[in-house]
Design a protein around this motif. Structure first.
Motif, PDB file in Angstrom:
ATOM      1  N   UNK A   1       0.786  -1.065  -0.043  1.00 23.85           N
ATOM      2  CA  UNK A   1       0.044   0.098   0.029  1.00 23.85           C
ATOM      3  C   UNK A   1       0.778   1.496  -0.017  1.00 23.85           C
ATOM      4  N   UNK A   2       2.051   1.206  -0.931  1.00 22.21           N
ATOM      5  CA  UNK A   2       2.733   2.409  -0.922  1.00 22.21           C
ATOM      6  C   UNK A   2       4.213   2.161  -0.518  1.00 22.21           C
ATOM      7  N   UNK A   3       4.875   3.132  -1.088  1.00 28.87           N
ATOM      8  CA  UNK A   3       6.387   3.008  -0.597  1.00 28.87           C
ATOM      9  C   UNK A   3       7.040   4.439  -0.544  1.00 28.87           C
ATOM     10  N   UNK A   4       8.025   4.630   0.233  1.00 27.75           N
ATOM     11  CA  UNK A   4       8.615   5.847   0.433  1.00 27.75           C
ATOM     12  C   UNK A   4       9.814   5.993  -0.156  1.00 27.75           C
ATOM     13  N   UNK A   5      10.256   4.879  -0.994  1.00 27.77           N
ATOM     14  CA  UNK A   5      11.800   4.881  -1.347  1.00 27.77           C
ATOM     15  C   UNK A   5      12.813   4.744  -0.569  1.00 27.77           C
ATOM     16  N   UNK A   6      13.865   4.929  -0.757  1.00 26.03           N
ATOM     17  CA  UNK A   6      15.213   4.882   0.284  1.00 26.03           C
ATOM     18  C   UNK A   6      14.985   5.915   1.482  1.00 26.03           C
ATOM     19  N   UNK A   7      14.946   5.753   2.534  1.00 32.89           N
ATOM     20  CA  UNK A   7      14.848   6.513   3.600  1.00 32.89           C
ATOM     21  C   UNK A   7      16.324   7.054   3.728  1.00 32.89           C
ATOM     22  N   UNK A   8      16.544   8.284   4.440  1.00 34.02           N
ATOM     23  CA  UNK A   8      17.616   8.751   4.601  1.00 34.02           C
ATOM     24  C   UNK A   8      18.380   8.256   5.825  1.00 34.02           C
ATOM     25  N   UNK A   9      19.558   8.271   6.200  1.00 32.49           N
ATOM     26  CA  UNK A   9      20.364   7.908   7.195  1.00 32.49           C
ATOM     27  C   UNK A   9      19.843   8.574   8.603  1.00 32.49           C
ATOM     28  N   UNK A  10      19.515   9.956   8.476  1.00 32.00           N
ATOM     29  CA  UNK A  10      19.040  10.686   9.596  1.00 32.00           C
ATOM     30  C   UNK A  10      19.771  11.889   9.832  1.00 32.00           C
ATOM     31  N   UNK A  11      19.222  12.364  10.919  1.00 32.10           N
ATOM     32  CA  UNK A  11      19.580  13.862  11.091  1.00 32.10           C
ATOM     33  C   UNK A  11      20.427  13.629  12.382  1.00 32.10           C
ATOM     34  N   UNK A  12      21.761  14.104  12.457  1.00 36.59           N
ATOM     35  CA  UNK A  12      22.715  13.918  13.556  1.00 36.59           C
ATOM     36  C   UNK A  12      23.421  15.166  14.147  1.00 36.59           C
ATOM     37  N   UNK A  13      23.630  15.120  15.303  1.00 40.38           N
ATOM     38  CA  UNK A  13      24.425  16.191  15.976  1.00 40.38           C
ATOM     39  C   UNK A  13      25.905  15.987  16.283  1.00 40.38           C
ATOM     40  N   UNK A  14      26.243  14.669  15.823  1.00 45.19           N
ATOM     41  CA  UNK A  14      27.538  14.210  16.062  1.00 45.19           C
ATOM     42  C   UNK A  14      28.222  13.661  14.964  1.00 45.19           C
ATOM     43  N   UNK A  15      29.272  14.018  14.664  1.00 40.18           N
ATOM     44  CA  UNK A  15      29.818  13.511  13.082  1.00 40.18           C
ATOM     45  C   UNK A  15      30.076  11.839  13.462  1.00 40.18           C
TER      46      UNK A  15
ATOM     47  N   UNK B   1      -3.158  -1.433  -5.571  1.00 40.15           N
ATOM     48  CA  UNK B   1      -2.067  -1.360  -6.482  1.00 40.15           C
ATOM     49  C   UNK B   1      -1.580   0.178  -7.125  1.00 40.15           C
ATOM     50  N   UNK B   2      -2.868   0.726  -7.127  1.00 43.85           N
ATOM     51  CA  UNK B   2      -2.717   2.321  -7.786  1.00 43.85           C
ATOM     52  C   UNK B   2      -2.181   3.102  -6.551  1.00 43.85           C
ATOM     53  N   UNK B   3      -2.677   2.654  -5.151  1.00 37.78           N
ATOM     54  CA  UNK B   3      -1.998   3.670  -4.207  1.00 37.78           C
ATOM     55  C   UNK B   3      -0.785   3.336  -3.828  1.00 37.78           C
ATOM     56  N   UNK B   4      -0.320   2.020  -4.077  1.00 39.01           N
ATOM     57  CA  UNK B   4       1.088   1.534  -3.974  1.00 39.01           C
ATOM     58  C   UNK B   4       2.163   2.159  -4.982  1.00 39.01           C
ATOM     59  N   UNK B   5       1.683   2.415  -6.056  1.00 40.07           N
ATOM     60  CA  UNK B   5       2.505   3.145  -7.053  1.00 40.07           C
ATOM     61  C   UNK B   5       2.534   4.579  -6.786  1.00 40.07           C
ATOM     62  N   UNK B   6       1.302   4.941  -6.433  1.00 41.55           N
ATOM     63  CA  UNK B   6       1.105   6.728  -6.216  1.00 41.55           C
ATOM     64  C   UNK B   6       1.979   7.140  -5.317  1.00 41.55           C
ATOM     65  N   UNK B   7       2.249   6.539  -4.055  1.00 44.52           N
ATOM     66  CA  UNK B   7       2.846   6.931  -3.049  1.00 44.52           C
ATOM     67  C   UNK B   7       4.421   7.237  -3.513  1.00 44.52           C
ATOM     68  N   UNK B   8       5.061   6.242  -3.974  1.00 37.66           N
ATOM     69  CA  UNK B   8       6.378   6.188  -4.321  1.00 37.66           C
ATOM     70  C   UNK B   8       6.575   7.455  -5.472  1.00 37.66           C
ATOM     71  N   UNK B   9       5.673   7.545  -6.471  1.00 36.29           N
ATOM     72  CA  UNK B   9       5.521   8.657  -7.256  1.00 36.29           C
ATOM     73  C   UNK B   9       5.693   9.898  -6.600  1.00 36.29           C
ATOM     74  N   UNK B  10       5.089  10.152  -5.508  1.00 32.49           N
ATOM     75  CA  UNK B  10       4.775  11.420  -4.763  1.00 32.49           C
ATOM     76  C   UNK B  10       6.065  11.413  -4.118  1.00 32.49           C
ATOM     77  N   UNK B  11       6.480  10.616  -3.402  1.00 31.93           N
ATOM     78  CA  UNK B  11       7.784  10.804  -2.672  1.00 31.93           C
ATOM     79  C   UNK B  11       8.995  11.229  -3.643  1.00 31.93           C
ATOM     80  N   UNK B  12       9.131  10.386  -4.600  1.00 35.73           N
ATOM     81  CA  UNK B  12      10.021  10.745  -5.560  1.00 35.73           C
ATOM     82  C   UNK B  12      10.220  12.276  -6.142  1.00 35.73           C
TER      83      UNK B  12
END
Lengths: 374, 374
Positions: free
Chosen positions: A165-179, A285-296
């Protein structure tokens, strides 16, 4: 990605809704059957369903998929199947979605399979595995590689039918206050990171913590945590992490192509006539594709804004850190498989698919991306 | 990818069909209106549509999308919209699809926009641009980046509504009987390669030739051509190129994420009630996702067989060859834009999207793929 994905301003309203939840639950339990009406003029039945989600209503990206799903079904069925969407806490709490759809208090749920890992560890394969399949590969595995069938078998004892029911694509490693310059820097790192990724961080010497979305901004700002992962530029920009974190790290390794899930109560689904069943499956199936398109599209716009307008400093996790996390992840996966035959069986199927798609994508998608680096 | 994608054994049957085509065309011209029936018991209208394709019927991958599209619509509409699928040459020749749907001889077509470049050069943006967007990026651009709207405007004068109708993913660079070790080796290279990619090869000193699919095997075997691109491992294995070509080259650069198209006669579409219109649009989105899922899973299996069982030798195009082809491609795109305002306008929009998605995918999808190389 995290179960409780609200913005700080939304938290008070949601807390109020959570207080109301038990009352709402009592009502829903006494109304477990879906509402069915027969239209006199056509002889056709109409159905009213409830859809409960693990996101606040209309949460950007994640929360727009269930709305789209319901709207498309309304349009395609000419109003014969009406689905009312409830945000997290409106009818059941976010973590009550699986149970509510399983026992028929709601007919549909939208969330992510890895939320149910306490009950079904193998469910995690159907959201994200660290260093596993990305979105395109997950969809290939689910729909043409036998993955969906394994998922259906896993959920059958709970009277549930799962669909992507959707995909975000690759998620980022995140936000850091430490190197993070070496594997040593992972030691003592306090980071909000859920699921298998969190287990990997713990074994690397860090501390994975669970903090509700509403408290996250303050926790990072005050130094209670050193880092947090969230989703990707589109959701992260809206959350405002760039105001309180020094570095935005890539590549994501813990959630390479998170798939969301639509779960449907099997009894309710089987009461639908065949045409409405087909409409429900196609709308998923429509929602599944649509979310990835939106995130992209929206991630790329948001990244430009983060870097160009807000001066966000992008940092790359060093190769040896990635290699270290990957080694630990392999150990954890093997240990979990050794203890859980269901996990082991699906892990084997997942690895079989990986053993083919990784070499292929190395010479196709990855090699193509590299041509654009010249 | 090529318009005439049949297997050698299929060629004789198709030739026979082509001979019959003009007769069939006469029949279809006299029956331009869709068949509409009203059911007495429900008062609902039923519709019968014809779908013409640029592929032989049931051609693997490309040809299964129109079948799926028709079947899903039949199921979802409970038989109220019946669509009969015709392979290339059955009702109109492959290259007659655009015209047949435009003038209403058929209500739907399935093919690829770049086949119509002789009539509309800018149509090529909606299939593939060398060094352009891959499948995930094309879908993001079309559905959330304004691409589909530009496509709709481009086809509006032809009474056509376009929709994305599948993707092959990155196509392979092709099968070669000559090594490519430097830009010098492109000189004199006779290769079957269509579209913008062919123009690039010509300017690099090679000769792009057009050979029907049915003659391709022999042409490569006898040395009439030195090389040919086709699609990817799934289709290429079925064609048997590994029996007659020495090297299988990657990365694909000429068709990084080819999108197929579903075109619908606007007049016919507007006669449908709203629920059937929604069903048609959602079925297109379903077919669009499904084809990429199929190629993703089946390409990877086929590559394993090609390399593991048939001993195919994979070769990588050298970086300086890729860089050279890319420079030439930029020149050709700019020159074409200078001559054609419609092409220029869409090229600008395409480049705007590229300028955001390329940096984002460099740190997300591409960076993620690289973590798996360790």
């Amino acid at each position: 990605m995290k179960k409780i994905n609200w913005y700080p301003p939304v938290i008070l309203g949601l807390l109020a809704l959570l207080v109301l939840t038990f009352g709402a639950l009592v009502v829903s339990r006494s109304d477990q059957e879906q509402k069915v009406t027969t239209l006199e003029n056509t002889g056709q039945q109409t159905f009213e369903w409830k859809l409960v989600t693990t996101w606040p209503k209309n949460f950007p990206g994640l929360g727009s998929a269930p709305e789209r799903f319901a709207k498309k079904i309304d349009q395609m069925s000419n109003g014969r199947l009406k689905i009312k969407v409830y945000g997290a806490g409106e009818l059941v709490p976010a973590m009550g979605v699986f149970g509510a759809v399983s026992d028929g208090a709601a007919q549909v749920g939208h969330g992510a399979a890895y939320y149910w890992k306490g009950k079904i560890p193998a469910a995690q394969f159907f959201t994200a595995v660290p260093f596993g399949l990305n979105a395109q590969e997950m969809n290939g595995w689910l729909h043409y590689g036998g993955g969906l069938q394994l998922w259906e078998e896993l959920y059958a004892p709970f009277n549930l039918i799962p669909m992507a029911g959707g995909s975000t694509g690759v998620q980022m490693a995140g936000w850091f206050n430490r190197e993070i310059n070496s594997v040593e820097d992972l030691k003592g790192l306090k980071m909000r990171i859920p699921g298998l990724g969190g287990e990997v961080l713990n074994r690397a010497g860090g501390t994975a913590v669970t903090i509700p979305g509403g408290e996250l901004y303050t926790a990072l700002q005050t130094g209670v945590i050193d880092a947090t992962e969230w989703v990707g530029p589109y959701n992260d920009l809206a959350f405002g992490f760039h105001q309180i974190a020094k570095y935005y790290y890539y590549p994501g390794w813990h959630e390479p192509g998170s798939i969301l899930e639509i779960i449907i109560n099997k009894t309710a689904f089987e009461k639908l006539p065949k045409d409405l069943q087909a409409i429900v499956r196609t709308a998923a199936r429509d929602a599944n594709q649509d979310m990835l398109d939106e995130y992209t599209a929206r991630n790329n716009r948001a990244l430009k804004e983060l870097v160009g307008e807000h001066g966000v400093e992008l940092r790359k996790l060093p190769d040896d850190v990635i290699a270290h996390l990957k080694t630990i992840n392999d150990q954890i996966m093997q240990e979990t498989a050794a203890k859980d035959p269901q996990f082991a069986r699906i892990y084997q199927a997942f690895q079989d698919f990986e053993s083919q798609v990784i070499p292929y994508h190395r010479i196709s998608e990855e090699a193509y991306y590299k041509t654009r680096d010249h």
